[in-house]
Write a protein that holds these residues in place. Sequence first.
Motif, PDB file in Angstrom:
ATOM      1  N   ARG A  23       0.888  -1.030   0.144  1.00 16.70           N
ATOM      2  CA  ARG A  23      -0.009  -0.165  -0.069  1.00 16.70           C
ATOM      3  C   ARG A  23       0.798   1.356  -0.012  1.00 16.70           C
ATOM      4  N   HIS A  24       0.332   2.166  -1.012  1.00 16.19           N
ATOM      5  CA  HIS A  24       1.130   3.423  -0.879  1.00 16.19           C
ATOM      6  C   HIS A  24       0.209   4.559  -0.521  1.00 16.19           C
ATOM      7  N   ILE A  25       0.595   5.402   0.405  1.00 19.38           N
ATOM      8  CA  ILE A  25      -0.122   6.681   0.564  1.00 19.38           C
ATOM      9  C   ILE A  25       0.501   7.920   0.608  1.00 19.38           C
ATOM     10  N   ARG A  26       0.045   8.946  -0.078  1.00 14.14           N
ATOM     11  CA  ARG A  26       0.796  10.236  -0.266  1.00 14.14           C
ATOM     12  C   ARG A  26      -0.044  11.223  -0.039  1.00 14.14           C
ATOM     13  N   ILE A  27       0.455  12.386   0.895  1.00  9.71           N
ATOM     14  CA  ILE A  27      -0.420  13.537   1.186  1.00  9.71           C
ATOM     15  C   ILE A  27       0.510  14.705   0.725  1.00  9.71           C
ATOM     16  N   VAL A  28      -0.186  15.272  -0.137  1.00  7.53           N
ATOM     17  CA  VAL A  28       0.385  16.521  -0.743  1.00  7.53           C
ATOM     18  C   VAL A  28      -0.253  17.832  -0.394  1.00  7.53           C
ATOM     19  N   PRO A  29       0.332  18.586   0.387  1.00  8.71           N
ATOM     20  CA  PRO A  29      -0.112  20.086   0.737  1.00  8.71           C
ATOM     21  C   PRO A  29      -0.168  20.965  -0.636  1.00  8.71           C
ATOM     22  N   LEU A  38      -4.165   7.110  -2.354  1.00  3.22           N
ATOM     23  CA  LEU A  38      -3.895   5.816  -1.877  1.00  3.22           C
ATOM     24  C   LEU A  38      -3.939   4.930  -3.192  1.00  3.22           C
ATOM     25  N   GLU A  39      -2.921   3.976  -3.214  1.00  2.29           N
ATOM     26  CA  GLU A  39      -3.025   2.879  -4.045  1.00  2.29           C
ATOM     27  C   GLU A  39      -2.811   1.569  -3.410  1.00  2.29           C
ATOM     28  N   ASP A  40      -3.372   0.571  -3.376  1.00  4.47           N
ATOM     29  CA  ASP A  40      -2.972  -0.780  -3.009  1.00  4.47           C
ATOM     30  C   ASP A  40      -3.280  -1.910  -4.234  1.00  4.47           C
ATOM     31  N   ASP A  41      -3.566  -3.062  -3.813  1.00  2.13           N
ATOM     32  CA  ASP A  41      -3.789  -4.252  -4.821  1.00  2.13           C
ATOM     33  C   ASP A  41      -5.069  -4.115  -5.542  1.00  2.13           C
ATOM     34  N   ILE A  42      -6.130  -3.237  -4.953  1.00  2.00           N
ATOM     35  CA  ILE A  42      -7.581  -3.455  -5.268  1.00  2.00           C
ATOM     36  C   ILE A  42      -8.081  -1.858  -5.362  1.00  2.00           C
ATOM     37  N   HIS A  43      -7.342  -0.996  -4.774  1.00  2.00           N
ATOM     38  CA  HIS A  43      -7.692   0.398  -4.924  1.00  2.00           C
ATOM     39  C   HIS A  43      -6.934   1.543  -5.376  1.00  2.00           C
ATOM     40  N   MET A 236       4.547  -9.079  -6.883  1.00  2.00           N
ATOM     41  CA  MET A 236       4.908 -10.194  -7.880  1.00  2.00           C
ATOM     42  C   MET A 236       5.334  -9.475  -9.244  1.00  2.00           C
ATOM     43  N   THR A 237       4.671  -8.345  -9.511  1.00  2.00           N
ATOM     44  CA  THR A 237       4.953  -7.722 -10.917  1.00  2.00           C
ATOM     45  C   THR A 237       6.018  -6.629 -10.745  1.00  2.00           C
ATOM     46  N   GLY A 238       6.686  -6.451  -9.746  1.00  2.00           N
ATOM     47  CA  GLY A 238       7.854  -5.455  -9.669  1.00  2.00           C
ATOM     48  C   GLY A 238       7.356  -3.859  -9.722  1.00  2.00           C
ATOM     49  N   ARG A 239       5.973  -3.947  -9.985  1.00  2.00           N
ATOM     50  CA  ARG A 239       5.667  -2.292 -10.192  1.00  2.00           C
ATOM     51  C   ARG A 239       5.565  -1.681  -8.690  1.00  2.00           C
ATOM     52  N   THR A 240       5.247  -0.573  -8.553  1.00  2.00           N
ATOM     53  CA  THR A 240       5.553   0.392  -7.261  1.00  2.00           C
ATOM     54  C   THR A 240       4.094   0.871  -7.358  1.00  2.00           C
ATOM     55  N   PRO A 241       3.238   0.551  -6.239  1.00  2.00           N
ATOM     56  CA  PRO A 241       1.935   1.422  -6.195  1.00  2.00           C
ATOM     57  C   PRO A 241       2.199   2.781  -6.034  1.00  2.00           C
TER      58      PRO A 241
END
Length: 255
Positions: A23-29, A38-43, A236-241
């Motif tokens: 899971r990746h979460i990024r908060i940008v003012p 947010l990005e993860d397997d299904i979102h 498994m894909t080597g991609r970065t969320p």
Amino acid sequence: MARLESLDDQTDATLVAVPGYRRHIRIVPQPGAVLALLEDDIHAMAVRLRHHLGRVSAVDPLLDRMPWTTCPGAAAVLVDTFTGLPLAEVSPRLARRANCTHLHDLAVLAAAHADDAAETRYDIAVSDPVDGRRELTLWRNGEPMLRWIEQDGLLSAPAELAGRALPMLRDLIAAMPTDRAEAARLLQWAGLVAHGRTIPFAEQSDAARISPNCYTFQPKRAAVTRRVGQVFDFSMTGRTPGQDFSRRLGLVPTE
């Protein structure tokens, strides 16, 4: 401040190479706003919270990738829940079950970081269980911050959390310093979501069997909703969320 991590000799590179949930979460003012994604397997979801004089002036949800046909309807509920509120009243407990859990979390994160001068990034990895053991790790801005060990459904490390299941951490997390509590809450929720990887797809595709803990799983929608959307196994894909999603939102991807 006492550290709650349980960092062992396993390197981060080794950890992220094992199969599991990411899971990746990024908060940008931004000027007059905060964008939380947010990005993860299904979102793949984002919320831009606009604010003026300490109040939420507008809420702009974006659902780029979602697991259920009814999820888009949650956007209007989020707007109704938070528009016009003082930023200080954008609470994790406010109408949570009526909302999409993930959009709600992003709105709360955005409000909490409205006065920040720089962005905040969280990356989370939860290993798939092996002999009942999982390792849950959170990095903040690229630095390891939390690492928890779970054995047979109970945490065994760090010592402060040992013997407790993930759903039983609310009071302990609430007593932590604010920045630590935020990170621990994110790791807790990621660990709970990651359990879905162990559930057969047919079972997790029947919304009527799932507790009514968010917008889609309320009974009137659970009866009609269907699974939809692409599922990515980032381990498994080597991609970065978060990388491609950041680009689609007009942000420069993080390293």
